[in-house]
Design an enzyme around this catalytic site. Structure first.
Site, short mmCIF file in Angstrom:
data_model
loop_
_atom_site.label_atom_id
_atom_site.label_comp_id
_atom_site.label_asym_id
_atom_site.label_seq_id
_atom_site.Cartn_x
_atom_site.Cartn_y
_atom_site.Cartn_z
N ARG A 139 0.80 -1.22 0.00
CA ARG A 139 0.00 0.00 0.00
C ARG A 139 0.83 1.27 0.00
NH1 ARG A 139 -2.25 -3.74 3.39
NH2 ARG A 139 -4.19 -4.65 2.66
N GLU A 176 6.87 -12.67 13.86
CA GLU A 176 6.52 -13.35 15.10
C GLU A 176 7.06 -14.78 15.10
OE1 GLU A 176 2.60 -13.89 17.93
OE2 GLU A 176 2.48 -12.87 16.00
#
Length: 252
Positions: A139, A176
């Site tokens: 984006r 993560e």
């Protein structure tokens, strides 16, 4: 055109999760330190990097930040900020249960709000002698090019692995679980250039931090990072260390 809205119950402090979701109490403690909980409190562990968890209501703020952890706010000073905020919709439970997705497609449909967004960035950076606008996939590719054209800078895409056809330089960063890479074409920037790094949203700050490191490795001075939306609960700006962050809208 009026943007769609997706109100949620104000009684909900945390998103709901599906019955088959994998949970981690340690992750809960790190992400929600101010919430009282028992040792059995559980939240999902694998969505934050890719799908941007956020509360349900957007609060309009013109944010001109200083290095972490401080953040200077100017509430309600510019009517364009409220227009931008109202044009962004929040979609609950997308793409998975418990995720509050910040959808900028409604902002892009609102020509006035979209123009306001670009104008606010251009007004801030037109006199800062910036020669590179580095946009983060994907984006950042929406907001970066019009800003670059308006301030007379070149646009440099910062892409995921194996997306650029030429010789690349890479920067690995932690997720993560595991790692990922960000890549840029060799020769796209030159030592001594001044860069703005832009994305639509800052969550954990991993991609912005990687972009900064990648540019600095080749001698570029990163002037600032800029995003349309910030999710402050995820404390992404802390990963930027001494780099300032400019945000238009705070998710609150």
């Amino acid at each position: 055109m009026q943007p769609a809205s997706f109100p949620l119950s104000s009684n909900s402090l945390l998103p709901s999760f599906g019955s088959n979701t994998i949970f981690s109490p340690l992750r809960f403690r790190r992400l929600f330190p101010r919430i009282a909980y028992s040792s059995s409190s559980l939240v999902p562990t694998n969505h934050y990097q890719n799908y941007r968890l956020a509360p349900t209501t957007l609060r309009s703020t013109a944010s001109d930040s200083v290095p972490a952890p401080e953040m200077a706010l100017t509430d309600g000073q510019d009517p364009r900020i409220a227009r931008i905020s109202s044009a962004i919709r929040v979609i609950p439970n997308f793409p998975k249960p418990g995720i509050m997705f910040q959808d900028i497609t409604t902002l892009l449909l609102d020509t006035k709000a979209f123009k306001d967004t670009i104008d606010l960035f251009v007004e801030r950076y037109r006199d800062k002698n910036i020669s590179v606008v580095a946009g983060i996939e994907a984006r950042g590719f929406i907001f970066g090019p019009p800003i670059a054209l308006a301030i007379g800078a070149k646009f440099v895409p910062m892409r995921k692995p194996n997306k650029l056809p030429g010789e690349v330089i890479s920067e690995e960063y932690s997720l993560e679980y595991g790692t990922d890479k960000m890549e840029m074409h060799v020769g796209a920037v030159q030592p001594g250039e001044r860069a703005l790094v832009i994305d639509d949203l800052i969550a954990t700050g991993g991609t912005l931090s990687a972009a900064i490191k990648l540019l600095e490795r080749v001698g570029v001075h990163v002037v600032e990072c800029a995003c349309v939306i910030e999710l402050p609960e995820l404390k992404g700006r802390e990963r930027l260390v001494d780099k300032s962050l400019f945000v238009l809208v705070n998710a609150a």
